[in-house]
Structure formats: structure tokens, C-alpha cells
Design a protein around this motif. Structure first.
Motif, PDB file in Angstrom:
ATOM      1  N   ALA A   5       5.255  11.623   2.177  1.00  0.00           N
ATOM      2  CA  ALA A   5       6.131  10.453   1.877  1.00  0.00           C
ATOM      3  C   ALA A   5       6.583   9.590   2.821  1.00  0.00           C
ATOM      4  CB  ALA A   5       7.340  11.328   1.022  1.00  0.00           C
ATOM      5  N   ASP A   6       5.969   8.429   2.819  1.00  0.00           N
ATOM      6  CA  ASP A   6       6.477   7.553   4.004  1.00  0.00           C
ATOM      7  C   ASP A   6       6.577   5.934   3.227  1.00  0.00           C
ATOM      8  OD1 ASP A   6       6.681   5.844   5.925  1.00  0.00           O
ATOM      9  OD2 ASP A   6       4.568   6.404   6.767  1.00  0.00           O
ATOM     10  N   LEU A   7       7.680   5.505   3.229  1.00  0.00           N
ATOM     11  CA  LEU A   7       8.026   4.249   2.793  1.00  0.00           C
ATOM     12  C   LEU A   7       7.343   2.991   3.449  1.00  0.00           C
ATOM     13  CD1 LEU A   7      11.916   4.407   1.672  1.00  0.00           C
ATOM     14  CD2 LEU A   7       9.942   4.437   0.121  1.00  0.00           C
ATOM     15  N   GLU A   8       6.865   3.249   4.457  1.00  0.00           N
ATOM     16  CA  GLU A   8       6.196   2.473   5.433  1.00  0.00           C
ATOM     17  C   GLU A   8       4.802   2.457   5.179  1.00  0.00           C
ATOM     18  OE1 GLU A   8       8.081  -0.192   6.686  1.00  0.00           O
ATOM     19  OE2 GLU A   8       9.910   0.990   5.828  1.00  0.00           O
ATOM     20  N   ASP A   9       4.347   3.324   4.685  1.00  0.00           N
ATOM     21  CA  ASP A   9       2.715   3.401   4.545  1.00  0.00           C
ATOM     22  C   ASP A   9       2.351   2.343   3.486  1.00  0.00           C
ATOM     23  OD1 ASP A   9      -0.047   4.105   4.433  1.00  0.00           O
ATOM     24  OD2 ASP A   9       0.473   6.242   4.095  1.00  0.00           O
ATOM     25  N   ASP A  10       1.581   1.772   4.245  1.00  0.00           N
ATOM     26  CA  ASP A  10       0.867   0.327   3.220  1.00  0.00           C
ATOM     27  C   ASP A  10      -0.196   1.105   2.297  1.00  0.00           C
ATOM     28  OD1 ASP A  10       2.494  -1.459   3.917  1.00  0.00           O
ATOM     29  OD2 ASP A  10       1.080  -2.015   5.856  1.00  0.00           O
ATOM     30  N   ALA A  11      -0.984   2.139   2.702  1.00  0.00           N
ATOM     31  CA  ALA A  11      -1.917   2.567   1.842  1.00  0.00           C
ATOM     32  C   ALA A  11      -1.515   3.340   0.835  1.00  0.00           C
ATOM     33  CB  ALA A  11      -2.716   3.697   2.773  1.00  0.00           C
ATOM     34  N   GLN A  12       0.006   3.571   0.676  1.00  0.00           N
ATOM     35  CA  GLN A  12       0.430   4.227  -0.485  1.00  0.00           C
ATOM     36  C   GLN A  12       1.129   3.225  -1.453  1.00  0.00           C
ATOM     37  OE1 GLN A  12       2.504   7.732   1.809  1.00  0.00           O
ATOM     38  NE2 GLN A  12       2.440   8.498  -0.116  1.00  0.00           N
ATOM     39  N   THR A  13       0.999   2.071  -1.097  1.00  0.00           N
ATOM     40  CA  THR A  13       1.836   1.076  -1.761  1.00  0.00           C
ATOM     41  C   THR A  13       1.262   0.051  -2.677  1.00  0.00           C
ATOM     42  OG1 THR A  13       3.294   0.879   0.358  1.00  0.00           O
ATOM     43  CG2 THR A  13       3.446  -0.978  -1.252  1.00  0.00           C
ATOM     44  N   PHE A  14       1.823  -0.124  -3.868  1.00  0.00           N
ATOM     45  CA  PHE A  14       1.173  -0.964  -4.798  1.00  0.00           C
ATOM     46  C   PHE A  14       2.394  -2.154  -5.192  1.00  0.00           C
ATOM     47  CE2 PHE A  14       2.456   2.573  -7.303  1.00  0.00           C
ATOM     48  CZ  PHE A  14       2.809   1.809  -8.454  1.00  0.00           C
ATOM     49  N   VAL A  15       1.929  -2.960  -6.143  1.00  0.00           N
ATOM     50  CA  VAL A  15       2.585  -4.323  -6.470  1.00  0.00           C
ATOM     51  C   VAL A  15       2.375  -4.307  -8.064  1.00  0.00           C
ATOM     52  CG1 VAL A  15       3.428  -6.163  -6.272  1.00  0.00           C
ATOM     53  CG2 VAL A  15       2.875  -5.167  -4.307  1.00  0.00           C
ATOM     54  N   VAL A  16       3.514  -4.531  -8.635  1.00  0.00           N
ATOM     55  CA  VAL A  16       3.361  -5.195  -9.886  1.00  0.00           C
ATOM     56  C   VAL A  16       4.146  -6.462  -9.970  1.00  0.00           C
ATOM     57  CG1 VAL A  16       3.922  -4.850 -12.366  1.00  0.00           C
ATOM     58  CG2 VAL A  16       3.435  -2.836 -10.846  1.00  0.00           C
ATOM     59  N   PRO A  17       3.325  -7.506 -10.273  1.00  0.00           N
ATOM     60  CA  PRO A  17       3.771  -9.014 -10.035  1.00  0.00           C
ATOM     61  C   PRO A  17       4.784  -9.134 -11.368  1.00  0.00           C
ATOM     62  CG  PRO A  17       1.640  -8.924 -10.784  1.00  0.00           C
ATOM     63  CD  PRO A  17       1.699  -7.685 -10.336  1.00  0.00           C
ATOM     64  N   PRO A  18       5.610 -10.127 -11.455  1.00  0.00           N
ATOM     65  CA  PRO A  18       6.454 -10.530 -12.333  1.00  0.00           C
ATOM     66  C   PRO A  18       5.539 -11.094 -13.531  1.00  0.00           C
ATOM     67  CG  PRO A  18       7.202 -12.196 -10.840  1.00  0.00           C
ATOM     68  CD  PRO A  18       6.044 -11.084 -10.215  1.00  0.00           C
ATOM     69  N   ASN A  19       6.144 -11.176 -14.719  1.00  0.00           N
ATOM     70  CA  ASN A  19       5.250 -11.928 -15.689  1.00  0.00           C
ATOM     71  C   ASN A  19       5.607 -13.340 -15.551  1.00  0.00           C
ATOM     72  OD1 ASN A  19       4.051 -10.005 -17.766  1.00  0.00           O
ATOM     73  ND2 ASN A  19       6.140  -9.334 -18.181  1.00  0.00           N
ATOM     74  N   PRO A  20       4.549 -14.161 -15.641  1.00  0.00           N
ATOM     75  CA  PRO A  20       4.586 -15.889 -15.435  1.00  0.00           C
ATOM     76  C   PRO A  20       5.567 -16.383 -16.390  1.00  0.00           C
ATOM     77  CG  PRO A  20       2.639 -15.498 -16.474  1.00  0.00           C
ATOM     78  CD  PRO A  20       2.945 -13.704 -15.871  1.00  0.00           C
ATOM     79  N   GLU A  21       6.451 -17.376 -16.072  1.00  0.00           N
ATOM     80  CA  GLU A  21       7.322 -18.016 -17.219  1.00  0.00           C
ATOM     81  C   GLU A  21       6.458 -18.593 -18.168  1.00  0.00           C
ATOM     82  OE1 GLU A  21      10.467 -18.094 -17.186  1.00  0.00           O
ATOM     83  OE2 GLU A  21      10.514 -17.255 -15.196  1.00  0.00           O
ATOM     84  N   PRO A  22       6.747 -18.548 -19.538  1.00  0.00           N
ATOM     85  CA  PRO A  22       6.100 -18.791 -20.684  1.00  0.00           C
ATOM     86  C   PRO A  22       6.124 -20.288 -20.600  1.00  0.00           C
ATOM     87  CG  PRO A  22       8.069 -18.116 -21.458  1.00  0.00           C
ATOM     88  CD  PRO A  22       7.955 -17.442 -19.939  1.00  0.00           C
ATOM     89  N   ALA A  23       4.952 -20.952 -20.972  1.00  0.00           N
ATOM     90  CA  ALA A  23       4.900 -22.469 -20.936  1.00  0.00           C
ATOM     91  C   ALA A  23       5.728 -22.870 -21.938  1.00  0.00           C
ATOM     92  CB  ALA A  23       3.337 -22.805 -21.318  1.00  0.00           C
ATOM     93  N   PRO A  24       6.369 -24.106 -21.772  1.00  0.00           N
ATOM     94  CA  PRO A  24       7.351 -24.515 -22.961  1.00  0.00           C
ATOM     95  C   PRO A  24       6.376 -24.902 -24.216  1.00  0.00           C
ATOM     96  CG  PRO A  24       6.848 -26.152 -21.355  1.00  0.00           C
ATOM     97  CD  PRO A  24       6.294 -24.970 -20.525  1.00  0.00           C
ATOM     98  N   PRO A  25       7.071 -24.738 -25.521  1.00  0.00           N
ATOM     99  CA  PRO A  25       6.351 -25.096 -26.575  1.00  0.00           C
ATOM    100  C   PRO A  25       5.891 -26.585 -26.727  1.00  0.00           C
ATOM    101  CG  PRO A  25       8.399 -24.928 -27.216  1.00  0.00           C
ATOM    102  CD  PRO A  25       8.376 -24.424 -25.699  1.00  0.00           C
TER     103      PRO A  25
END
Length: 300
Positions: A178-198
């Protein structure tokens, strides 16, 4: 051997020998924490001496040799590396996905059953989420690898996978990573892109009828223009030809060959007074001349 010596606390009856029925207690005052992946060996030894009869307490003729009892142990270790199941990188899709954590272990007991558990922790706060997974496995060698799949929903953020290995039977912890600074254990979920205006629908096309074009009056050529001059010349020529033809029809002029024109009119002729020796005026020079005879009437 170890890097510390235990200190006697109690249990001897005072003779300095470990007799039958005695339990000696020792304390390891200078102990240190073991490190994952290391191996240790504790050794206990007894000096040679006569064996005491446990019933009478008398020494016998039997003599013991020096006795060494080794008691070694190894500390398990654990390291992990997480990736996206879809493409192998550490960035999941904005809609979520599956994080695959590959755990590398050492110094486990072959043939024993273990359970490895993985949980995603918010990297910024260290708070555990509900995104977790587990795998039950039995290693056939002290060292090896095992995978844990963690289903991750569409919640944007940066996460670190914490892993724990337990005995399957008792649930006791064998190893953790358990190491918060271990990049090998780290992954990212990006935010959903803003919907295009209709895109708005095309506005209705309104057709306005055009007013009828104003009547254009005919263009009258200006007096003196080429067209007007040509029309005048043609008109005069036609008029002249008409007059000549009419005069020929009535025989009032001679032909160019000098003969009298044939009279075809049925109307009475009109005598024109002609002075002797005076010629009639010419209508057309070199073409037609009026017939004149001394003492005779003009041809009707």
C-alpha cells in the motif's frame, strides 16, 4: 544468525539448568521489525550435561551432547502493477472499465491456499473506494504472480490499488502493498467530455413572391440615329419607285430607250400645255425624260 540476543526473564529453579517441567521465558529487548522478502534463522542451544531424573530429581549417568535447535522463518513480500484491460495503459475510458492488477509475491508456502484482495484508493486523500476485487490461489512455488480484476465505474479521478494477501483458512494477513506514491499501482479515470451544444434545426425558408416587372416601353430610336436614317432612306426609295411605276403605268413618261410607254389606263388623258422649244422638267437624270413633240400633245 539474528542480530540480537534474547534476555532471560524467568523459569529456572536456580541450578542454571533447564530441567524437565521447567519453562524458561526470554525477552528480545533489541528486536527490530522484519522486512518483506527477508529470511531469518533463530537458533537455540543447550550445553552438554547429565540428564536429571524428572521423578526423583537425581542426576543420571546419561550425558547430553550440545544441542542446537534452528528455527528459521522467511517474510513474504508483495509488489503490484496495474493496467487498463482494454489497451494496457494506465488511463481507463471516461465511461469506466476494468483495472487489472498483477501482483508479484515471494516467500509464500507452496501448496497453501491464499486470498489476495485489491481495492482502489483515492490518491489525493487516501480514502478507500468501493472498487475492489479478489482472487483465491494456491502457489506451487514460493515466488510467482497472480492477477486481480477491479471493475471501475465512470467516476473521474486518480486511484492507487492497495493489495493484501491473507491465509485463506484463518484470514490472517501474510503480506501487503500500500503505497500512495507508487506510480505502478496508479491509474486514472478521465472526466467525461463536455457534450457538444445541440445543433439548431435549419430555419424555415420564407419565399417572398417578386412583384411583376414593370412594362418597359419600346425604345424609339432618336432622330438622326443610324436606324432612323436607314428607315428614312428605305421609305423614300420605296416611295420613289412607287411614283415611277405609277407614271409608267399611266404612260406619262418615256422609257429609257426613247419609245413611248404603252398606255394601259382606260381613263381619258389630260392635255398639258407645253411651250414651243421649252423642255419639261426632268424627274430622273439619265433614266426617264418626258416626251415632247413640236405641235403635238403629250402622250396620255
Amino acid at each position: 544468525g539474528d542480530d540480537f540476543s534474547p534476555t532471560y526473564v524467568s523459569g529456572d529453579d536456580g541450578d542454571g539448568r533447564l530441567s524437565m517441567g521447567e519453562v524458561w521465558t526470554f525477552e528480545a529487548r533489541d528486536q527490530r521489525r522484519s522486512t518483506a522478502g527477508e529470511q531469518y534463522m533463530n537458533v537455540a542451544s543447550l550445553a552438554a550435561g547429565r540428564i536429571v531424573n524428572p521423578v526423583t530429581g537425581e542426576r543420571t549417568d546419561r550425558v547430553t551432547a550440545v544441542r542446537v535447535d534452528p528455527a528459521g522463518y522467511a517474510v513474504p513480500c508483495l509488489s503490484t502493477s496495474v493496467s487498463d484491460l482494454a489497451d494496457g495503459d494506465r488511463v481507463l475510458d471516461a465511461g469506466g472499465g476494468v483495472a487489472v492488477d498483477v501482483a508479484t509475491f515471494c516467500n509464500l508456502v507452496p501448496g497453501e491456499q491464499y486470498v489476495i484482495e485489491g481495492v482502489a484508493v483515492v490518491r489525493a486523500t487516501g480514502v478507500a473506494t468501493e472498487f475492489s476485487g479478489s482472487t483465491r490461489f494456491t502457489p506451487d512455488a514460493p515466488n510467482g504472480t497472480v492477477t486481480v480484476d477491479i471493475a471501475v465505474p465512470a467516476e473521474a479521478g486518480e486511484y492507487v490499488v492497495f493489495e493484501t494477501v491473507r491465509w485463506a483458512a484463518s484470514g490472517d494477513v501474510v503480506a501487503t502493498h500500500a503505497d500512495l506514491e507508487d506510480d505502478a499501482q496508479t491509474f486514472v479515470v478521465p472526466p467525461n467530455p463536455e457534450p457538444a451544444p445541440p445543433v439548431p434545426d435549419d430555419p424555415p425558408v420564407i419565399t417572398t413572391p417578386m412583384p411583376p416587372a414593370a412594362a418597359v416601353p419600346p425604345t424609339i430610336p432618336k432622330v438622326g440615329s443610324d436606324v432612323a436614317q436607314l428607315a428614312t432612306i428605305i421609305g423614300l426609295a420605296l416611295f420613289t419607285v412607287g411614283v415611277v411605276l405609277m407614271e409608267l403605268r399611266h404612260g406619262r413618261i418615256r422609257r429609257p430607250d426613247g419609245g413611248a410607254a404603252r398606255q394601259t389606263s382606260t381613263q381619258p388623258s389630260v392635255a398639258l400645255p407645253v411651250a414651243t422649244g421649252v423642255s419639261s422638267p426632268k424627274l430622273s437624270e439619265n433614266v426617264l425624260t418626258p416626251a415632247v413633240a413640236s405641235g403635238a400633245n403629250p402622250v396620255a
